[in-house]
Write an enzyme that holds these catalytic residues in place. Structure first.
Site, PDB file in Angstrom:
ATOM      1  N   ASP A  70      19.889 -35.311   9.368  1.00 12.15           N
ATOM      2  CA  ASP A  70      21.287 -35.525   9.719  1.00 12.15           C
ATOM      3  C   ASP A  70      21.345 -35.364  11.223  1.00 12.15           C
ATOM      4  O   ASP A  70      20.854 -34.379  11.781  1.00 12.15           O
ATOM      5  CB  ASP A  70      22.233 -34.547   9.027  1.00 12.15           C
ATOM      6  CG  ASP A  70      23.666 -35.067   9.111  1.00 12.15           C
ATOM      7  OD1 ASP A  70      23.954 -36.104   8.490  1.00 12.15           O
ATOM      8  OD2 ASP A  70      24.493 -34.477   9.827  1.00 12.15           O
ATOM      9  N   SER A  71      21.906 -36.356  11.878  1.00 12.73           N
ATOM     10  CA  SER A  71      21.828 -36.356  13.337  1.00 12.73           C
ATOM     11  C   SER A  71      23.104 -36.890  13.950  1.00 12.73           C
ATOM     12  O   SER A  71      23.970 -37.440  13.258  1.00 12.73           O
ATOM     13  CB  SER A  71      20.634 -37.205  13.774  1.00 12.73           C
ATOM     14  OG  SER A  71      20.652 -38.441  13.089  1.00 12.73           O
ATOM     15  N   ASP A 156      22.280 -45.206  21.513  1.00 12.78           N
ATOM     16  CA  ASP A 156      21.174 -45.347  22.483  1.00 12.78           C
ATOM     17  C   ASP A 156      21.576 -46.066  23.778  1.00 12.78           C
ATOM     18  O   ASP A 156      21.166 -45.640  24.853  1.00 12.78           O
ATOM     19  CB  ASP A 156      19.974 -46.063  21.836  1.00 12.78           C
ATOM     20  CG  ASP A 156      19.186 -45.131  20.926  1.00 12.78           C
ATOM     21  OD1 ASP A 156      19.398 -43.909  20.996  1.00 12.78           O
ATOM     22  OD2 ASP A 156      18.366 -45.634  20.133  1.00 12.78           O
TER      23      ASP A 156
HETATM   24  P1  ITT Z   1      21.759 -41.360   6.300  1.00 12.35           P
HETATM   25  O1  ITT Z   1      22.794 -40.285   6.059  1.00 12.35           O
HETATM   26  O2  ITT Z   1      21.503 -42.196   5.105  1.00 12.35           O
HETATM   27  O3  ITT Z   1      20.492 -40.799   6.869  1.00 12.35           O
HETATM   28  P2  ITT Z   1      23.536 -42.163   8.459  1.00 12.35           P
HETATM   29  O4  ITT Z   1      23.557 -43.307   9.409  1.00 12.35           O
HETATM   30  O5  ITT Z   1      24.817 -41.863   7.723  1.00 12.35           O
HETATM   31  O6  ITT Z   1      22.341 -42.387   7.413  1.00 12.35           O
HETATM   32  P3  ITT Z   1      23.839 -39.682   9.859  1.00 12.35           P
HETATM   33  O7  ITT Z   1      24.940 -39.235   8.992  1.00 12.35           O
HETATM   34  O8  ITT Z   1      22.786 -38.676  10.234  1.00 12.35           O
HETATM   35  O9  ITT Z   1      23.048 -40.892   9.227  1.00 12.35           O
HETATM   36  O10 ITT Z   1      24.502 -40.290  11.182  1.00 12.35           O
HETATM   37  C1  ITT Z   1      23.726 -40.532  12.282  1.00 12.35           C
HETATM   38  C2  ITT Z   1      24.523 -41.301  13.299  1.00 12.35           C
HETATM   39  O11 ITT Z   1      24.348 -40.672  14.578  1.00 12.35           O
HETATM   40  C3  ITT Z   1      23.957 -42.714  13.444  1.00 12.35           C
HETATM   41  O12 ITT Z   1      24.664 -43.613  12.636  1.00 12.35           O
HETATM   42  C4  ITT Z   1      24.127 -42.985  14.920  1.00 12.35           C
HETATM   43  O13 ITT Z   1      25.421 -43.433  15.168  1.00 12.35           O
HETATM   44  C5  ITT Z   1      23.964 -41.603  15.548  1.00 12.35           C
HETATM   45  N1  ITT Z   1      22.551 -41.335  15.917  1.00 12.35           N
HETATM   46  C6  ITT Z   1      21.695 -40.443  15.338  1.00 12.35           C
HETATM   47  N2  ITT Z   1      20.489 -40.500  15.916  1.00 12.35           N
HETATM   48  C7  ITT Z   1      20.563 -41.429  16.868  1.00 12.35           C
HETATM   49  C8  ITT Z   1      19.649 -41.956  17.786  1.00 12.35           C
HETATM   50  O14 ITT Z   1      18.383 -41.559  17.817  1.00 12.35           O
HETATM   51  N3  ITT Z   1      20.059 -42.903  18.608  1.00 12.35           N
HETATM   52  C9  ITT Z   1      21.327 -43.343  18.576  1.00 12.35           C
HETATM   53  N4  ITT Z   1      22.262 -42.915  17.737  1.00 12.35           N
HETATM   54  C10 ITT Z   1      21.887 -41.960  16.876  1.00 12.35           C
END
Ligand code: ITT
Length: 198
Positions: A70-71, A156
């Site tokens: 989760d990021s 990014d």
């Molecule tokens: P999953 O829960 O299925 O893994 P998700 O897209 O919903 O997919 P998250 O809830 O973790 O995942 O949301 C992460 C969001 O944060 C992602 O959609 C991007 O907008 C941003 N994000 C995370 N890591 C990133 C990165 O390395 N570069 C750019 N944006 C990032």
């Protein structure tokens, strides 16, 4: 048994996690290989709560060892927003571009120092519903004045890692993967996975 399921439905995150695990002896599989897998509801207030929920849900469904991420992006001047709402900052079903536009608008005319931000990646490792590990990686930097570059995904094109001039969007994936939050989290969890599978 030497296999790990990457618990994400985000193809961009999946690509990065696969690249970061390349070269290890771990056999990596994706959730797409498990049809009917329910999507975890991300209602936690922290990255850790959401990462744990995803890993628990997907490891229970698959009966396997699952690594979930989760990021998101935290901007200091916005009290840590978008944070856990990074994926849907501009609303349900919004695009990466919508999110970046909203962010740049909120930070309009703000000078350099007040554009400080960090990317966070929290990774949870669960085996058949049981917690094995949970780690965090952070990448500090700032928000650019405008969107730059077409590499990567999400925020990014608007994120400049500390000490560098280019946005992640202007860097090839191998360059991003040397400094990113996701790389830092994976560096911590990789030995734990290898040890667990041994
Ligand atoms: P999953 O829960 O299925 O893994 P998700 O897209 O919903 O997919 P998250 O809830 O973790 O995942 O949301 C992460 C969001 O944060 C992602 O959609 C991007 O907008 C941003 N994000 C995370 N890591 C990133 C990165 O390395 N570069 C750019 N944006 C990032």
């Amino acid at each position: 048994m030497n296999e790990l399921i990457l618990g994400t439905n985000n193809q961009d995150k999946l690509r990065e996690m696969k690249a970061l695990l390349r070269g290890s002896k771990i056999r990596v599989r994706s959730l797409a290989e498990f049809p009917g897998c329910p999507e975890a509801v991300e209602d936690g207030r922290t990255f850790e709560a959401n990462a744990r929920k995803k890993a628990r849900t997907y490891s229970l469904f698959t009966g396997k060892l699952v690594l979930a991420d989760d990021s998101g992006l935290m901007v200091y001047a916005l009290n840590g927003k978008p944070g856990v709402y990074s994926a849907r900052f501009a609303g349900a079903n919004c695009s990466y571009q919508d999110n970046n536009r909203k962010l740049l608008r909120l930070l309009k005319k703000r000078p350099g120092l007040s554009r400080r931000a960090k990317f966070v990646s929290c990774m949870a490792l669960y085996d058949r519903g049981k917690a094995v590990a949970c780690v965090k990686g952070e990448c500090h930097g700032s928000i650019a004045q405008m969107s730059r570059g077409a590499h990567g995904f999400g925020y990014d094109p608007v994120f400049i890692p500390a000490g560098l001039k280019k946005t992640f969007g202007e860097m090839i994936s191998s360059a991003k993967n040397k400094v990113s939050h996701r790389w830092k989290a994976l560096k911590k969890v990789k030995p734990i996975i290898i040890n667990y599978l041994a």
